[in-house]
Design an enzyme around this catalytic site. Structure first.
Site, PDB file in Angstrom:
ATOM      1  N   ASP A   1     -31.840  12.555 -30.932  1.00  0.00           N
ATOM      2  CA  ASP A   1     -30.537  13.030 -30.312  1.00  0.00           C
ATOM      3  C   ASP A   1     -30.049  14.248 -31.307  1.00  0.00           C
ATOM      4  O   ASP A   1     -30.086  15.309 -30.967  1.00  0.00           O
ATOM      5  CB  ASP A   1     -29.471  11.870 -30.273  1.00  0.00           C
ATOM      6  CG  ASP A   1     -28.270  12.273 -29.446  1.00  0.00           C
ATOM      7  OD1 ASP A   1     -28.269  13.282 -28.442  1.00  0.00           O
ATOM      8  OD2 ASP A   1     -27.262  11.588 -29.266  1.00  0.00           O
TER       9      ASP A   1
ATOM     10  N   HIS B   1     -30.846  17.771 -29.449  1.00  0.00           N
ATOM     11  CA  HIS B   1     -30.066  18.950 -29.466  1.00  0.00           C
ATOM     12  C   HIS B   1     -30.214  19.920 -30.551  1.00  0.00           C
ATOM     13  O   HIS B   1     -30.101  19.572 -31.726  1.00  0.00           O
ATOM     14  CB  HIS B   1     -28.563  18.498 -29.399  1.00  0.00           C
ATOM     15  CG  HIS B   1     -27.907  17.786 -28.274  1.00  0.00           C
ATOM     16  ND1 HIS B   1     -27.437  18.081 -27.181  1.00  0.00           N
ATOM     17  CD2 HIS B   1     -28.348  16.464 -28.362  1.00  0.00           C
ATOM     18  CE1 HIS B   1     -27.349  16.881 -26.563  1.00  0.00           C
ATOM     19  NE2 HIS B   1     -27.687  15.870 -27.203  1.00  0.00           N
TER      20      HIS B   1
ATOM     21  N   HIS C   1     -26.516  13.529 -19.722  1.00  0.00           N
ATOM     22  CA  HIS C   1     -26.010  12.349 -20.695  1.00  0.00           C
ATOM     23  C   HIS C   1     -25.165  11.666 -19.713  1.00  0.00           C
ATOM     24  O   HIS C   1     -24.090  11.976 -19.145  1.00  0.00           O
ATOM     25  CB  HIS C   1     -25.094  12.770 -21.836  1.00  0.00           C
ATOM     26  CG  HIS C   1     -25.982  13.532 -22.938  1.00  0.00           C
ATOM     27  ND1 HIS C   1     -26.773  14.449 -22.463  1.00  0.00           N
ATOM     28  CD2 HIS C   1     -25.987  13.254 -24.088  1.00  0.00           C
ATOM     29  CE1 HIS C   1     -27.386  14.901 -23.753  1.00  0.00           C
ATOM     30  NE2 HIS C   1     -26.848  14.053 -24.679  1.00  0.00           N
TER      31      HIS C   1
ATOM     32  N   GLU D   1     -23.348   6.587 -22.239  1.00  0.00           N
ATOM     33  CA  GLU D   1     -23.469   6.574 -23.764  1.00  0.00           C
ATOM     34  C   GLU D   1     -22.155   6.068 -24.337  1.00  0.00           C
ATOM     35  O   GLU D   1     -21.923   5.003 -24.541  1.00  0.00           O
ATOM     36  CB  GLU D   1     -23.783   8.198 -24.474  1.00  0.00           C
ATOM     37  CG  GLU D   1     -23.857   7.990 -25.811  1.00  0.00           C
ATOM     38  CD  GLU D   1     -23.855   9.550 -26.590  1.00  0.00           C
ATOM     39  OE1 GLU D   1     -23.346  10.627 -25.718  1.00  0.00           O
ATOM     40  OE2 GLU D   1     -24.322   9.541 -27.409  1.00  0.00           O
TER      41      GLU D   1
HETATM   42  N1  ADE Z   1     -24.239  16.768 -27.735  1.00  0.00           N
HETATM   43  C1  ADE Z   1     -24.746  16.510 -28.661  1.00  0.00           C
HETATM   44  N2  ADE Z   1     -25.051  15.216 -29.330  1.00  0.00           N
HETATM   45  C2  ADE Z   1     -24.523  14.592 -28.052  1.00  0.00           C
HETATM   46  C3  ADE Z   1     -24.194  13.324 -27.844  1.00  0.00           C
HETATM   47  N3  ADE Z   1     -24.839  12.284 -28.528  1.00  0.00           N
HETATM   48  N4  ADE Z   1     -23.499  12.884 -26.729  1.00  0.00           N
HETATM   49  C4  ADE Z   1     -22.914  13.898 -26.087  1.00  0.00           C
HETATM   50  N5  ADE Z   1     -23.228  15.215 -26.085  1.00  0.00           N
HETATM   51  C5  ADE Z   1     -23.903  15.633 -27.323  1.00  0.00           C
HETATM   52 ZN    ZN Z   2     -27.931  13.832 -26.621  1.00  0.00          ZN
END
Ligand code: ADE
Ligand code: ZN
Length: 334
Positions: free
Chosen positions: A274, A15, A193, A196
């Protein structure tokens, strides 16, 4: 560059708002006349955050300092230069127009900055950067549709896909079907996503409801063998970010991380950082950690880069030239 650092790498999951090193954030804040609260940083100078939800807040606070297209240029440029120094040849970066809009920057303005950073880093190192425009899940499905509206109304040659980050516990994936369908119908490849902070059901919904060829993280799929089989059979690519998972406390250590099980189940995986300065990650460190803790050989790591290039949302000519770059590599099997 020595050893593993020389191995060509490709990153599909980082990101841009989460890639601003604290030093650069201080410079941008100074330039923009913003006083950064001392509580934003730990005593050692790193970003301070405690858990996933606090991380998302810290990330939002940092992105409030990005006020001008040139700020996005500098972040993209510095990030890609750092990746190139670690051997990366291709990087797809997530960018969130909602974060730009929150400080009054237009969709076109923020892309103009990102594109300038991509061009400058390419000129200096040959690294290729592209952008995946993302919506923020906790801002809801209507904003997601509006973002795809901007992607369609103002297409940019470096914008190659659509994705979604944010709080996986908010809304349900079915709410985002209209946005993903619109993006897919407009020709954008998609990733989301899932799996997670939420469990395997989240990944199941993602692959059953959304037109996605990749899943951001997806590691919790390891808790459901049938799901793993489906992911492997359908060739869905998992953008795995082990260092991020450890930093966020999903797993206590590399020994408990499911990456080896995902590979053993036949899933296609890639390695990613990430939000590097938040999690102490980098693309080079992820490859090095995979060699050290998961026992992946250089040949196995090169296959991961090949998977990333094959799963990239880039145009066919660029993919071909990246593949040719990789096919000239000779690496150690052990
Ligand atoms: N935005 C930035 N990093 C993130 C993550 N690890 N999970 C979800 N949204 C995000
Ligand atoms: Zn992410």
């Amino acid at each position: 560059m020595t050893g593993l650092m020389r191995l060509p790498k490709a990153e599909l999951h980082c990101h841009i708002e989460g890639a601003v090193a604290p030093g650069l954030l201080h410079r941008l804040a100074n330039r923009n006349g913003i006083r950064l609260p001392t509580a934003m940083f730990a005593p050692d100078g790193r970003y301070a955050w405690t858990d996933f939800s606090d991380f998302l807040d810290a990330y939002d606070r940092a992105s409030e300092c990005l006020r001008h297209p040139t700020d996005y240029r500098d972040i993209m440029y510095e990030y890609l230069m750092a990746c190139a120094a670690e051997g990366a040849v291709y990087v797809e970066v997530f960018s969130s127009p909602d974060h730009a809009a929150a400080v009054g920057m237009s969709y076109a303005g923020h892309l103009e900055g990102l594109a300038a950073g991509i061009d400058d880093a390419f000129t200096e190192t040959g690294i290729i950067g592209r952008v995946i425009v993302t919506c923020v899940r906790h801002l809801g499905p209507q904003r997601a549709v509006e973002i795809v509206g901007s992607m369609k109304a103002e297409p940019h040659p470096y914008v190659v896909g659509f994705g979604m980050g944010g709080d996986e516990h908010r809304f349900v994936l079915a709410d985002f079907v209209p946005a993903f369908r619109l993006a897919h119908e407009a020709g954008y490849a998609c990733t989301v996503h899932a799996g997670e902070v939420a469990g395997p059901d989240s990944v199941r919904q993602a692959i059953d409801l959304l037109p996605v060829s990749r899943i951001g993280h997806g590691v919790r799929a390891a808790e459901d063998p049938r799901l793993l089989e489906d992911i492997a059979r359908r060739g869905i690519v998992l953008e795995v970010c082990p260092g991020s998972n450890l930093a966020l406390g999903l797993y206590p250590d590399h020994a408990s991380h499911p990456l080896p099980r995902l590979i053993a189940a036949g899933c296609r995986v890639t390695l990613n950082s990430d939000d590097p300065p938040f999690f102490g990650t980098s693309i080079g460190r992820e490859y090095a950690a995979a060699a050290k803790h998961f026992g992946l050989s250089e040949a196995a790591l090169l296959r991961i880069t090949e998977t990333a290039v094959d799963a990239a949302f880039v145009d066919p000519e660029t993919r071909l030239s990246l593949r040719q770059q990789l096919s000239g590599q000779s690496v150690r099997a052990h």
